[in-house]
Design a protein around this motif. Structure first.
Motif, PDB file in Angstrom:
ATOM      1  N   LEU A 199      92.027-108.414  84.901  1.00 53.50           N
ATOM      2  CA  LEU A 199      90.789-109.135  85.156  1.00 53.50           C
ATOM      3  C   LEU A 199      89.630-108.613  84.299  1.00 53.50           C
ATOM      4  O   LEU A 199      88.692-109.353  83.980  1.00 53.50           O
ATOM      5  CB  LEU A 199      90.418-109.033  86.638  1.00 53.50           C
ATOM      6  N   LEU A 200      89.702-107.325  83.917  1.00 52.81           N
ATOM      7  CA  LEU A 200      88.603-106.692  83.172  1.00 52.81           C
ATOM      8  C   LEU A 200      88.827-106.662  81.661  1.00 52.81           C
ATOM      9  O   LEU A 200      88.064-106.011  80.947  1.00 52.81           O
ATOM     10  CB  LEU A 200      88.397-105.245  83.668  1.00 52.81           C
ATOM     11  N   ARG A 201      89.874-107.376  81.171  1.00 47.66           N
ATOM     12  CA  ARG A 201      90.212-107.227  79.752  1.00 47.66           C
ATOM     13  C   ARG A 201      89.122-107.792  78.823  1.00 47.66           C
ATOM     14  O   ARG A 201      89.081-107.454  77.647  1.00 47.66           O
ATOM     15  CB  ARG A 201      91.542-107.905  79.453  1.00 47.66           C
ATOM     16  N   ARG A 202      88.244-108.642  79.338  1.00 44.77           N
ATOM     17  CA  ARG A 202      87.154-109.169  78.523  1.00 44.77           C
ATOM     18  C   ARG A 202      85.820-108.501  78.837  1.00 44.77           C
ATOM     19  O   ARG A 202      84.781-108.928  78.321  1.00 44.77           O
ATOM     20  CB  ARG A 202      87.026-110.684  78.720  1.00 44.77           C
ATOM     21  N   ARG A 203      85.852-107.493  79.698  1.00 48.87           N
ATOM     22  CA  ARG A 203      84.619-106.796  80.051  1.00 48.87           C
ATOM     23  C   ARG A 203      84.392-105.621  79.110  1.00 48.87           C
ATOM     24  O   ARG A 203      85.124-105.407  78.151  1.00 48.87           O
ATOM     25  CB  ARG A 203      84.681-106.320  81.507  1.00 48.87           C
ATOM     26  N   SER A 204      83.358-104.838  79.391  1.00 54.80           N
ATOM     27  CA  SER A 204      82.995-103.727  78.519  1.00 54.80           C
ATOM     28  C   SER A 204      84.043-102.618  78.583  1.00 54.80           C
ATOM     29  O   SER A 204      84.780-102.466  79.568  1.00 54.80           O
ATOM     30  CB  SER A 204      81.635-103.161  78.921  1.00 54.80           C
ATOM     31  N   LEU A 205      84.094-101.848  77.502  1.00 50.10           N
ATOM     32  CA  LEU A 205      85.045-100.741  77.428  1.00 50.10           C
ATOM     33  C   LEU A 205      84.716 -99.665  78.455  1.00 50.10           C
ATOM     34  O   LEU A 205      85.621 -99.031  79.008  1.00 50.10           O
ATOM     35  CB  LEU A 205      85.030-100.154  76.012  1.00 50.10           C
ATOM     36  N   ALA A 206      83.431 -99.465  78.747  1.00 50.57           N
ATOM     37  CA  ALA A 206      83.033 -98.452  79.727  1.00 50.57           C
ATOM     38  C   ALA A 206      83.569 -98.810  81.113  1.00 50.57           C
ATOM     39  O   ALA A 206      84.082 -97.942  81.837  1.00 50.57           O
ATOM     40  CB  ALA A 206      81.512 -98.327  79.766  1.00 50.57           C
ATOM     41  N   LEU A 207      83.459-100.088  81.498  1.00 53.63           N
ATOM     42  CA  LEU A 207      83.969-100.509  82.799  1.00 53.63           C
ATOM     43  C   LEU A 207      85.485-100.378  82.857  1.00 53.63           C
ATOM     44  O   LEU A 207      86.049 -99.975  83.889  1.00 53.63           O
ATOM     45  CB  LEU A 207      83.548-101.959  83.067  1.00 53.63           C
ATOM     46  N   THR A 208      86.143-100.670  81.736  1.00 57.95           N
ATOM     47  CA  THR A 208      87.604-100.526  81.693  1.00 57.95           C
ATOM     48  C   THR A 208      88.008 -99.067  81.860  1.00 57.95           C
ATOM     49  O   THR A 208      88.964 -98.747  82.591  1.00 57.95           O
ATOM     50  CB  THR A 208      88.145-101.087  80.370  1.00 57.95           C
ATOM     51  N   LEU A 209      87.296 -98.158  81.180  1.00 56.20           N
ATOM     52  CA  LEU A 209      87.598 -96.728  81.319  1.00 56.20           C
ATOM     53  C   LEU A 209      87.378 -96.252  82.760  1.00 56.20           C
ATOM     54  O   LEU A 209      88.182 -95.472  83.296  1.00 56.20           O
ATOM     55  CB  LEU A 209      86.715 -95.922  80.366  1.00 56.20           C
ATOM     56  N   PHE A 210      86.308 -96.738  83.372  1.00 52.51           N
ATOM     57  CA  PHE A 210      86.054 -96.344  84.759  1.00 52.51           C
ATOM     58  C   PHE A 210      87.145 -96.891  85.677  1.00 52.51           C
ATOM     59  O   PHE A 210      87.588 -96.204  86.608  1.00 52.51           O
ATOM     60  CB  PHE A 210      84.682 -96.859  85.199  1.00 52.51           C
ATOM     61  N   LEU A 266      80.627 -90.861  82.673  1.00 51.89           N
ATOM     62  CA  LEU A 266      79.913 -90.289  81.527  1.00 51.89           C
ATOM     63  C   LEU A 266      80.574 -90.672  80.210  1.00 51.89           C
ATOM     64  O   LEU A 266      79.905 -90.983  79.223  1.00 51.89           O
ATOM     65  CB  LEU A 266      79.837 -88.765  81.680  1.00 51.89           C
ATOM     66  N   LEU A 267      81.911 -90.628  80.205  1.00 55.81           N
ATOM     67  CA  LEU A 267      82.635 -91.015  78.991  1.00 55.81           C
ATOM     68  C   LEU A 267      82.387 -92.482  78.651  1.00 55.81           C
ATOM     69  O   LEU A 267      82.149 -92.833  77.488  1.00 55.81           O
ATOM     70  CB  LEU A 267      84.129 -90.757  79.185  1.00 55.81           C
ATOM     71  N   GLY A 268      82.424 -93.337  79.666  1.00 56.08           N
ATOM     72  CA  GLY A 268      82.160 -94.747  79.426  1.00 56.08           C
ATOM     73  C   GLY A 268      80.745 -94.986  78.921  1.00 56.08           C
ATOM     74  O   GLY A 268      80.521 -95.811  78.020  1.00 56.08           O
ATOM     75  N   ARG A 269      79.789 -94.238  79.473  1.00 51.31           N
ATOM     76  CA  ARG A 269      78.404 -94.371  79.018  1.00 51.31           C
ATOM     77  C   ARG A 269      78.263 -93.930  77.561  1.00 51.31           C
ATOM     78  O   ARG A 269      77.547 -94.565  76.780  1.00 51.31           O
ATOM     79  CB  ARG A 269      77.498 -93.539  79.921  1.00 51.31           C
ATOM     80  N   GLN A 270      78.981 -92.854  77.214  1.00 51.26           N
ATOM     81  CA  GLN A 270      78.926 -92.368  75.834  1.00 51.26           C
ATOM     82  C   GLN A 270      79.530 -93.392  74.868  1.00 51.26           C
ATOM     83  O   GLN A 270      78.974 -93.664  73.802  1.00 51.26           O
ATOM     84  CB  GLN A 270      79.679 -91.040  75.731  1.00 51.26           C
ATOM     85  N   ARG A 303      76.809 -99.588  71.096  1.00 52.88           N
ATOM     86  CA  ARG A 303      75.537-100.269  70.886  1.00 52.88           C
ATOM     87  C   ARG A 303      74.855 -99.787  69.617  1.00 52.88           C
ATOM     88  O   ARG A 303      74.283-100.593  68.861  1.00 52.88           O
ATOM     89  CB  ARG A 303      74.630-100.031  72.097  1.00 52.88           C
ATOM     90  N   ALA A 304      74.881 -98.465  69.384  1.00 49.31           N
ATOM     91  CA  ALA A 304      74.278 -97.944  68.160  1.00 49.31           C
ATOM     92  C   ALA A 304      74.979 -98.493  66.922  1.00 49.31           C
ATOM     93  O   ALA A 304      74.338 -98.837  65.922  1.00 49.31           O
ATOM     94  CB  ALA A 304      74.338 -96.412  68.163  1.00 49.31           C
ATOM     95  N   LEU A 305      76.303 -98.608  66.998  1.00 48.33           N
ATOM     96  CA  LEU A 305      77.054 -99.150  65.865  1.00 48.33           C
ATOM     97  C   LEU A 305      76.752-100.640  65.681  1.00 48.33           C
ATOM     98  O   LEU A 305      76.682-101.134  64.546  1.00 48.33           O
ATOM     99  CB  LEU A 305      78.546 -98.929  66.085  1.00 48.33           C
ATOM    100  N   ALA A 306      76.570-101.367  66.775  1.00 48.88           N
ATOM    101  CA  ALA A 306      76.226-102.790  66.684  1.00 48.88           C
ATOM    102  C   ALA A 306      74.860-102.978  66.019  1.00 48.88           C
ATOM    103  O   ALA A 306      74.674-103.885  65.208  1.00 48.88           O
ATOM    104  CB  ALA A 306      76.237-103.428  68.073  1.00 48.88           C
ATOM    105  N   VAL A 307      73.901-102.112  66.402  1.00 48.53           N
ATOM    106  CA  VAL A 307      72.578-102.185  65.764  1.00 48.53           C
ATOM    107  C   VAL A 307      72.681-101.857  64.285  1.00 48.53           C
ATOM    108  O   VAL A 307      72.069-102.515  63.436  1.00 48.53           O
ATOM    109  CB  VAL A 307      71.598-101.228  66.473  1.00 48.53           C
ATOM    110  N   ALA A 308      73.486-100.847  63.957  1.00 50.84           N
ATOM    111  CA  ALA A 308      73.651-100.477  62.549  1.00 50.84           C
ATOM    112  C   ALA A 308      74.360-101.568  61.764  1.00 50.84           C
ATOM    113  O   ALA A 308      74.082-101.773  60.575  1.00 50.84           O
ATOM    114  CB  ALA A 308      74.430 -99.167  62.451  1.00 50.84           C
ATOM    115  N   ALA A 309      75.278-102.292  62.423  1.00 50.37           N
ATOM    116  CA  ALA A 309      76.020-103.351  61.728  1.00 50.37           C
ATOM    117  C   ALA A 309      75.101-104.476  61.261  1.00 50.37           C
ATOM    118  O   ALA A 309      75.435-105.190  60.306  1.00 50.37           O
ATOM    119  CB  ALA A 309      77.104-103.914  62.641  1.00 50.37           C
TER     120      ALA A 309
END
Length: 382
Positions: free
Chosen positions: A28-39, A87-91, A97-103
């Motif tokens: 169900l979470l395969r299209r959600r954020s990676l942080a939520l998946t890790l949690f 914490l890992l998901g937040r990191q 997000r930083a990479l998206a801004v840089a892209a």
């Protein structure tokens, strides 16, 4: 041994129940954020351990005190695991997000700006690929700008070169039509010269378009540069005599190359005509060939006085003419020299043909002039 097997069985059943639930949640979470998946993965792991431990504890009929100890240990371990996963998901999210801004800076005029925060190995690899992509885009944009500028310059030169002979043709045609031409045969000869000049310009444009479109077909054969140079010198001799320029063949080796004789003859002819037109009267244009690291180098040296160093990289660009010394002089009255019929295309054609032969064209300043060199692969020994 039997007790261990029973403990393993109960633990496996408890963990399997949590695992099946986790698989459904992850789907169900395969299209959600990676942080939520890790949690979610951390929650599933905690549930698998907890359910397996409870299943074993219930089967062993632990006392209330012992069961409380087990629950307390599991609660603390689960809390630490979930906090670590959060914490890992937040990191990971912050890095993404930083990479998206840089892209967003990829392809910009300032180039790619990498994130200023440390990234994991995978995100760092993505950042490196984005930097490389941005560099390639910048190079492509620079080439496109240079090509566009060269195209505009070519159009301007061709428009100028077409206007002059066309105006002359119209004036001579009107003179012949009105019957005011005192020597009609001279006008007709001049018209023929101008038509030949325009024909040469069109031929050069057609050849250049074939080269740039990659449609230049080569009929390769084993030929000697000595023979090709002799033919080109013979063809350029009338123009050299008219211009008062002396042609010299210096150290012409019978070096065989694998090339298209017609196209390479055109290359040598373009270089000779370019050198003759740039050399003042009583000057010398010299041709030589020599072997160099499995290749054959042909050099044409003129007496133009040299090309400014900043212009050397542009010499082979389409439409480039550079200094007045290299700009074709207008024909003298009463002569049949139509000037440069190539509108700055000759050297561009030279580079295109040579590169189609897997060779290289270059130019350098020498004492009193320039040396144009083309390098062609030597023919394999029979």
């Amino acid at each position: 041994m039997k007790d261990l097997l029973l403990i393993a069985l109960f633990a496996a059943l408890g963990a399997a129940a949590a695992g099946l639930l986790g698989l459904a949640v992850l789907r169900l979470l395969r299209r959600r954020s990676l942080a939520l998946t890790l949690f979610a993965v951390a929650v599933v792991s905690v549930l698998a351990v907890t359910s397996g431990t409870f299943a074993v504890a219930r089967a062993m009929f632990l006392s209330r005190h012992d069961l409380g100890v087990v629950v307390t240990v599991l609660a603390m371990a689960s809390l630490v695991a979930l906090l670590t996963a959060a914490l890992l998901g937040r990191q990971v999210t912050a890095g993404g997000r930083a990479l998206a801004v840089a892209a967003r800076t990829v392809g910009g005029d300032a180039g790619f700006t990498p994130p200023d925060r440390p990234l994991g190995r995978e995100l760092a690899a993505v950042s490196a690929e984005l930097a490389a992509t941005s560099a390639r885009l910048a190079e492509s944009r620079d080439r496109e700008r240079a090509l566009d500028a060269s195209r505009r310059e070519l159009i301007a030169w061709i428009s100028h070169d077409l206007r002059t002979p066309l105006a002359g043709l119209r004036a001579m045609a009107e003179a012949l039509e009105d019957g005011v031409a005192e020597q009609p045969e001279r006008y007709l000869a001049r018209i023929r010269t101008e038509v030949e000049r325009l024909t040469g310009m069109v031929d050069d444009l057609f050849e250049l378009s074939r080269i740039q479109a990659g449609a230049l077909s080569l009929s390769l054969s084993r030929v000697s540069l000595h023979d090709l140079v002799d033919d080109a010198l013979a063809g350029a001799h009338p123009l050299a005599r008219q211009r008062g320029v002396r042609l010299e063949g210096r150290r012409i080796e019978a070096a065989p190359v694998e090339a298209d004789p017609r196209e390479i003859t055109r290359v040598i002819g373009n270089l000779l005509v370019n050198a003759i037109r740039a050399t003042p009267p009583d000057g010398v244009v010299a041709v030589s060939t020599h072997r160099e690291d499995g290749a054959v180098v042909l050099a044409v040296t003129d007496g133009c006085g040299g090309i400014p160093e900043p212009d050397l990289p542009r010499v082979f660009e389409t439409g480039w003419r550079g200094t007045p010394a290299r700009t074709p002089r207008p024909p003298e009255p009463g002569t049949e020299d139509g000037g440069d019929s190539g509108a700055g295309l000759g050297l561009a054609i030279v580079r295109g043909i040579v590169e189609a032969h897997a060779g290289r064209a270059r130019v350098r300043n020498v004492d009193g002039g320039c040396c144009f060199e083309i390098t062609l692969p030597a023919a394999r020994r029979a």
